[in-house]
Design a protein around this motif. Sequence first.
Motif, PDB file in Angstrom:
ATOM      1  N   ASN A 313      31.280  43.983  39.819  1.00  0.00           N
ATOM      2  CA  ASN A 313      31.197  42.519  39.696  1.00  0.00           C
ATOM      3  C   ASN A 313      32.441  41.941  39.016  1.00  0.00           C
ATOM      4  O   ASN A 313      32.950  40.891  39.420  1.00  0.00           O
ATOM      5  CB  ASN A 313      29.944  42.123  38.917  1.00  0.00           C
ATOM      6  CG  ASN A 313      28.670  42.401  39.686  1.00  0.00           C
ATOM      7  OD1 ASN A 313      28.660  42.435  40.906  1.00  0.00           O
ATOM      8  ND2 ASN A 313      27.576  42.613  38.966  1.00  0.00           N
ATOM      9  N   TRP A 314      32.930  42.609  37.979  1.00  0.00           N
ATOM     10  CA  TRP A 314      34.168  42.160  37.342  1.00  0.00           C
ATOM     11  C   TRP A 314      35.331  42.217  38.330  1.00  0.00           C
ATOM     12  O   TRP A 314      36.182  41.316  38.346  1.00  0.00           O
ATOM     13  CB  TRP A 314      34.494  42.989  36.113  1.00  0.00           C
ATOM     14  CG  TRP A 314      33.814  42.612  34.837  1.00  0.00           C
ATOM     15  CD1 TRP A 314      33.098  43.435  34.013  1.00  0.00           C
ATOM     16  CD2 TRP A 314      33.798  41.323  34.184  1.00  0.00           C
ATOM     17  NE1 TRP A 314      32.645  42.755  32.906  1.00  0.00           N
ATOM     18  CE2 TRP A 314      33.058  41.448  32.989  1.00  0.00           C
ATOM     19  CE3 TRP A 314      34.345  40.072  34.521  1.00  0.00           C
ATOM     20  CZ2 TRP A 314      32.852  40.384  32.118  1.00  0.00           C
ATOM     21  CZ3 TRP A 314      34.133  39.006  33.660  1.00  0.00           C
ATOM     22  CH2 TRP A 314      33.403  39.162  32.472  1.00  0.00           C
ATOM     23  N   LEU A 315      35.383  43.254  39.145  1.00  0.00           N
ATOM     24  CA  LEU A 315      36.472  43.369  40.114  1.00  0.00           C
ATOM     25  C   LEU A 315      36.461  42.182  41.077  1.00  0.00           C
ATOM     26  O   LEU A 315      37.516  41.589  41.359  1.00  0.00           O
ATOM     27  CB  LEU A 315      36.349  44.682  40.888  1.00  0.00           C
ATOM     28  CG  LEU A 315      37.437  44.948  41.926  1.00  0.00           C
ATOM     29  CD1 LEU A 315      38.820  44.968  41.291  1.00  0.00           C
ATOM     30  CD2 LEU A 315      37.162  46.271  42.659  1.00  0.00           C
ATOM     31  N   ARG A 316      35.295  41.814  41.567  1.00  0.00           N
ATOM     32  CA  ARG A 316      35.188  40.647  42.438  1.00  0.00           C
ATOM     33  C   ARG A 316      35.627  39.384  41.701  1.00  0.00           C
ATOM     34  O   ARG A 316      36.380  38.555  42.237  1.00  0.00           O
ATOM     35  CB  ARG A 316      33.742  40.486  42.919  1.00  0.00           C
ATOM     36  CG  ARG A 316      33.532  39.319  43.883  1.00  0.00           C
ATOM     37  CD  ARG A 316      32.066  38.913  43.978  1.00  0.00           C
ATOM     38  NE  ARG A 316      31.579  38.327  42.727  1.00  0.00           N
ATOM     39  CZ  ARG A 316      30.650  38.888  41.953  1.00  0.00           C
ATOM     40  NH1 ARG A 316      30.076  40.017  42.297  1.00  0.00           N
ATOM     41  NH2 ARG A 316      30.281  38.296  40.823  1.00  0.00           N
ATOM     42  N   PHE A 317      35.186  39.248  40.465  1.00  0.00           N
ATOM     43  CA  PHE A 317      35.530  38.070  39.665  1.00  0.00           C
ATOM     44  C   PHE A 317      37.034  38.000  39.422  1.00  0.00           C
ATOM     45  O   PHE A 317      37.645  36.927  39.508  1.00  0.00           O
ATOM     46  CB  PHE A 317      34.759  38.112  38.345  1.00  0.00           C
ATOM     47  CG  PHE A 317      34.884  36.864  37.513  1.00  0.00           C
ATOM     48  CD1 PHE A 317      34.127  35.744  37.801  1.00  0.00           C
ATOM     49  CD2 PHE A 317      35.766  36.819  36.438  1.00  0.00           C
ATOM     50  CE1 PHE A 317      34.229  34.588  37.029  1.00  0.00           C
ATOM     51  CE2 PHE A 317      35.874  35.672  35.661  1.00  0.00           C
ATOM     52  CZ  PHE A 317      35.109  34.555  35.964  1.00  0.00           C
ATOM     53  N   PHE A 318      37.654  39.133  39.109  1.00  0.00           N
ATOM     54  CA  PHE A 318      39.108  39.162  38.935  1.00  0.00           C
ATOM     55  C   PHE A 318      39.797  38.678  40.211  1.00  0.00           C
ATOM     56  O   PHE A 318      40.740  37.899  40.162  1.00  0.00           O
ATOM     57  CB  PHE A 318      39.585  40.579  38.637  1.00  0.00           C
ATOM     58  CG  PHE A 318      39.267  41.103  37.258  1.00  0.00           C
ATOM     59  CD1 PHE A 318      38.424  40.426  36.388  1.00  0.00           C
ATOM     60  CD2 PHE A 318      39.801  42.314  36.835  1.00  0.00           C
ATOM     61  CE1 PHE A 318      38.123  40.927  35.129  1.00  0.00           C
ATOM     62  CE2 PHE A 318      39.523  42.827  35.587  1.00  0.00           C
ATOM     63  CZ  PHE A 318      38.682  42.138  34.729  1.00  0.00           C
ATOM     64  N   ARG A 319      39.314  39.168  41.343  1.00  0.00           N
ATOM     65  CA  ARG A 319      39.924  38.832  42.639  1.00  0.00           C
ATOM     66  C   ARG A 319      39.841  37.323  42.897  1.00  0.00           C
ATOM     67  O   ARG A 319      40.784  36.719  43.414  1.00  0.00           O
ATOM     68  CB  ARG A 319      39.227  39.606  43.744  1.00  0.00           C
ATOM     69  CG  ARG A 319      39.904  39.519  45.109  1.00  0.00           C
ATOM     70  CD  ARG A 319      39.187  40.388  46.123  1.00  0.00           C
ATOM     71  NE  ARG A 319      39.258  41.807  45.782  1.00  0.00           N
ATOM     72  CZ  ARG A 319      38.216  42.575  45.494  1.00  0.00           C
ATOM     73  NH1 ARG A 319      36.987  42.061  45.495  1.00  0.00           N
ATOM     74  NH2 ARG A 319      38.373  43.841  45.202  1.00  0.00           N
ATOM     75  N   GLU A 320      38.750  36.720  42.496  1.00  0.00           N
ATOM     76  CA  GLU A 320      38.531  35.296  42.765  1.00  0.00           C
ATOM     77  C   GLU A 320      39.153  34.379  41.707  1.00  0.00           C
ATOM     78  O   GLU A 320      39.326  33.186  41.964  1.00  0.00           O
ATOM     79  CB  GLU A 320      37.024  35.026  42.826  1.00  0.00           C
ATOM     80  CG  GLU A 320      36.312  35.747  43.966  1.00  0.00           C
ATOM     81  CD  GLU A 320      34.802  35.670  43.844  1.00  0.00           C
ATOM     82  OE1 GLU A 320      34.306  35.237  42.770  1.00  0.00           O
ATOM     83  OE2 GLU A 320      34.109  36.054  44.796  1.00  0.00           O
ATOM     84  N   SER A 321      39.505  34.930  40.531  1.00  0.00           N
ATOM     85  CA  SER A 321      39.800  34.075  39.382  1.00  0.00           C
ATOM     86  C   SER A 321      41.239  34.070  38.895  1.00  0.00           C
ATOM     87  O   SER A 321      41.666  33.103  38.254  1.00  0.00           O
ATOM     88  CB  SER A 321      38.912  34.496  38.196  1.00  0.00           C
ATOM     89  OG  SER A 321      37.540  34.400  38.522  1.00  0.00           O
ATOM     90  N   PHE A 322      42.002  35.131  39.138  1.00  0.00           N
ATOM     91  CA  PHE A 322      43.284  35.279  38.464  1.00  0.00           C
ATOM     92  C   PHE A 322      44.460  34.609  39.172  1.00  0.00           C
ATOM     93  O   PHE A 322      45.542  34.512  38.620  1.00  0.00           O
ATOM     94  CB  PHE A 322      43.608  36.761  38.256  1.00  0.00           C
ATOM     95  CG  PHE A 322      42.743  37.455  37.238  1.00  0.00           C
ATOM     96  CD1 PHE A 322      41.947  36.745  36.363  1.00  0.00           C
ATOM     97  CD2 PHE A 322      42.741  38.845  37.153  1.00  0.00           C
ATOM     98  CE1 PHE A 322      41.157  37.391  35.421  1.00  0.00           C
ATOM     99  CE2 PHE A 322      41.966  39.500  36.217  1.00  0.00           C
ATOM    100  CZ  PHE A 322      41.172  38.767  35.347  1.00  0.00           C
ATOM    101  N   GLY A 323      44.251  34.182  40.411  1.00  0.00           N
ATOM    102  CA  GLY A 323      45.323  33.517  41.144  1.00  0.00           C
ATOM    103  C   GLY A 323      45.231  32.011  41.011  1.00  0.00           C
ATOM    104  O   GLY A 323      44.246  31.465  40.515  1.00  0.00           O
ATOM    105  N   PRO A 324      46.262  31.297  41.493  1.00  0.00           N
ATOM    106  CA  PRO A 324      46.219  29.827  41.432  1.00  0.00           C
ATOM    107  C   PRO A 324      45.117  29.266  42.304  1.00  0.00           C
ATOM    108  O   PRO A 324      44.691  29.900  43.281  1.00  0.00           O
ATOM    109  CB  PRO A 324      47.599  29.414  41.951  1.00  0.00           C
ATOM    110  CG  PRO A 324      48.056  30.571  42.782  1.00  0.00           C
ATOM    111  CD  PRO A 324      47.490  31.797  42.117  1.00  0.00           C
ATOM    112  N   ASN A 325      44.647  28.101  41.932  1.00  0.00           N
ATOM    113  CA  ASN A 325      43.613  27.414  42.706  1.00  0.00           C
ATOM    114  C   ASN A 325      44.223  26.941  44.025  1.00  0.00           C
ATOM    115  O   ASN A 325      45.128  26.107  44.042  1.00  0.00           O
ATOM    116  CB  ASN A 325      43.088  26.221  41.901  1.00  0.00           C
ATOM    117  CG  ASN A 325      41.934  25.520  42.595  1.00  0.00           C
ATOM    118  OD1 ASN A 325      41.555  25.866  43.706  1.00  0.00           O
ATOM    119  ND2 ASN A 325      41.372  24.526  41.922  1.00  0.00           N
ATOM    120  N   GLU A 326      43.733  27.494  45.139  1.00  0.00           N
ATOM    121  CA  GLU A 326      44.313  27.179  46.447  1.00  0.00           C
ATOM    122  C   GLU A 326      44.252  25.684  46.735  1.00  0.00           C
ATOM    123  O   GLU A 326      45.157  25.107  47.346  1.00  0.00           O
ATOM    124  CB  GLU A 326      43.564  27.948  47.537  1.00  0.00           C
ATOM    125  CG  GLU A 326      43.637  29.464  47.408  1.00  0.00           C
ATOM    126  CD  GLU A 326      45.037  30.003  47.582  1.00  0.00           C
ATOM    127  OE1 GLU A 326      45.840  29.339  48.250  1.00  0.00           O
ATOM    128  OE2 GLU A 326      45.333  31.083  47.037  1.00  0.00           O
TER     129      GLU A 326
END
Length: 329
Positions: A313-326
């Motif tokens: 779950n953390w891995l998914r959250f990292f994937r969705e959260s650490f980049g700029p807001n599209e």
Amino acid sequence: MSVVIDGLQYANWSEKIFRQMRAGGVDAVHVTITYHESFRETVLNIEAWNRQFERFPDLIFQGFGAEDVTRAKETGRTAIFFGAQNPSCIEDDIGLVEVLHRLGLRFMQLTYNNQSLLATGCYEAEDTGLTRMGREVVAEMNRVGLVVDMSHSSERSTLEAIAHSTRPIAITHANPATWHAARRNKSDRVLGALAESGGMLGFSLYPHHLQGGGGCTVSSFCEMMARTAERMGVERLGIGSDLCQDQPDSVVDWMRSGRWTKAVDYGEGSADAPGFPPMPEWFQDNRHFGAISDGLRAVGMSIAEVEAIMGGNWLRFFRESFGPNEAAL
């Protein structure tokens, strides 16, 4: 891919601990690098971490995105993700949000127990919610990909952060208050709002957050996790151990008192027990995450559910959260 990710630690880092991470199969850790430090002091802490990465390249490296967790898994190392437990590092300058994100900061709490320029901490008598600056900083954090963490914040402030943030937030290290009524643990109202918004809760192993303190049993802890999964959904849960391994008690004084008071602040401790509390015997260091996995299986969780909580779950959250807001590009 099955991974182990710890959503929060503040250990006294050493080669011994890095090797324990490898022995425990820990693929990534969100590491607190700053509490009350200024921007410049935080940069010095990052510089010190750079020396660790140079000294132990076979054990650790700095993580910036979810892909680094995969790289850590494939190369037998641990990815270190930086976080702040207070917004002191941005001082009163919203522009430093982006600067720190570029340096690798991936989580920032809006408060550490006290009122900050952004929000109210869980030890204040009056909770006034997000401040004007707080709302602006949350929007900027959303834009660059810096996760809003409300682990040490009060109820209203946390609910307002969830509502105001356009991206899911995290409570990286806390437990349900219905299980143990510590000031730092979270109400069902907060946990419900967190789950509904797509946020993440990391279960804490810090003894002051546990039913029975250091005497808490693994079965009690894992049963609590299973019941929380029924309320929030298993996909919203991870571990945020809050492990403070090998830290001297002088560090807990810095965490609690910083520079804001001349008095001694005991926080969740007391005059009779002012230092770090003893950890449960079944979770002493990074080699012991298997006790949690086994405990979750023992209370009836499936292998897939256990793997999700232990890191997926953390891995998914990292994937969705650490980049700029599209949407902001």
